[in-house]
Design a protein around this motif. Structure first.
Motif, PDB file in Angstrom:
ATOM      1  N   HIS A   4     104.293 -16.968  99.937  1.00  0.00           N
ATOM      2  CA  HIS A   4     104.710 -18.330 100.273  1.00  0.00           C
ATOM      3  C   HIS A   4     106.126 -18.293 100.827  1.00  0.00           C
ATOM      4  O   HIS A   4     106.995 -17.593 100.293  1.00  0.00           O
ATOM      5  N   SER A   5     106.343 -19.023 101.923  1.00  0.00           N
ATOM      6  CA  SER A   5     107.661 -19.076 102.549  1.00  0.00           C
ATOM      7  C   SER A   5     108.327 -20.415 102.246  1.00  0.00           C
ATOM      8  O   SER A   5     107.715 -21.472 102.410  1.00  0.00           O
ATOM      9  N   LYS A   6     109.590 -20.356 101.806  1.00  0.00           N
ATOM     10  CA  LYS A   6     110.385 -21.559 101.524  1.00  0.00           C
ATOM     11  C   LYS A   6     111.621 -21.544 102.413  1.00  0.00           C
ATOM     12  O   LYS A   6     111.956 -20.516 103.008  1.00  0.00           O
ATOM     13  N   LYS A   7     112.299 -22.675 102.474  1.00  0.00           N
ATOM     14  CA  LYS A   7     113.495 -22.751 103.303  1.00  0.00           C
ATOM     15  C   LYS A   7     114.577 -21.806 102.813  1.00  0.00           C
ATOM     16  O   LYS A   7     115.350 -21.261 103.598  1.00  0.00           O
TER      17      LYS A   7
END
Length: 295
Positions: free
Chosen positions: A161-164
């Protein structure tokens, strides 16, 4: 009947390679190689049904690990910017698509061929199979607590999962791992990419903070790395050479020119690994090696 369902069907015909089984007037081909013994006419067979890439209705009695209600790691086999990514979920002659609607808005962090995603799949209203990413809570159920002695160790972790502010990852051992954006080595990692990283913190909850950035000594040029190694091994962590030393003496002791020496020492000082005593020599800061200092 929805594709991806497990049904029971009766054998009605066969050819050299397949048995043909029927349920509710629909016929499915089952590969003979899936059976140890020959099927008899009318014999019932249980398996999962789907449509392969040749638009043929087929059944498999060898259930894949990934199927409706079950998640697993699926490798990416193709990427299409107008559709999404094609995944190998373990079905013969069939890839399943993860829609672009379920992928990051930034194409640069889309998975590439060979990356892996934790997914399941289901049929839509038109009976087409689509993959879906596991919810974060589902992946969290895989986590195991990491041991404290992993600090500063190399580790492999896959982005799920990619987050800011960074990327959520899971290691092959099942450890939760987070890499902050400040610890990226270059561009933001792709979804599904496997990172080569190192552990910079083992949290109380058993999760890891990891970094893609190299250790201090790994990021050094060859000359600087050689000088750092000499200082580390020297009992006093001291080298009696400096910016005013005779070039021939530097060449004899280190095998490099005076300009190479000054450039290497400058790099070490910039990284705050050494300090120079004018007219005397250079010292390793705190008498530590780079790894110990950074840990």
């Amino acid at each position: 009947m929805k594709y991806g369902q497990i049904i029971t069907a009766k054998m009605i015909d066969q050819n050299e390679d397949s048995y043909f089984v029927q349920n509710q007037g629909l016929t499915f081909a089952v590969a003979k190689e899936e059976f140890d013994e020959a099927l008899a006419m009318g014999q019932e067979v249980e398996g999962m049904i789907y449509e392969n890439r040749h638009h043929e209705r087929v059944m498999t009695t060898q259930l894949p690990d990934i199927r409706p209600g079950y998640y697993g790691w699926a490798p990416v086999v193709e990427v299409r910017k107008d559709l999404g990514v094609f995944l190998d979920v373990g079905l013969k002659d069939k890839e399943v698509v993860l829609s672009l609607d379920d992928l990051p808005e930034i194409h640069a962090i889309w998975p590439k061929k060979g990356d892996q995603l934790y997914v399941t799949f289901n049929a839509d209203e038109q009976n087409r199979l689509w993959a879906s990413l596991a919810p974060i809570e589902t992946i969290q159920n895989l986590f195991v607590k990491a041991p404290k002695d992993l600090l500063n160790q190399n580790i492999q972790a896959r982005v799920y999962h990619s987050k800011k502010v960074g990327s959520l990852c899971i290691t092959s051992e099942g450890y939760s791992a987070f890499v902050h954006q400040s610890e990226y080595e270059g561009d933001e990692p792709r979804l599904g990419e496997e990172l080569q990283a190192r552990v910079i913190n083992v949290r109380e909850d058993g999760g890891l903070n990891i970094s893609e950035r190299p250790r201090a000594h790994e990021a050094l040029e060859d000359d600087a790395g050689m000088i750092l190694a000499l200082l580390t091994k020297a009992p006093s962590h001291f080298l009696g050479l400096h910016d005013k030393s005779d070039p021939n003496l530097i060449q004899v002791q280190l095998g490099i020119s005076k300009s190479q020496f000054k450039r290497a020492v400058g790099q070490l000082m910039k990284k705050k690994l050494v300090q120079q005593e004018k007219g005397v020599g250079i010292h390793l800061i705190d008498g530590q090696n780079a790894d110990e200092k950074e840990a």
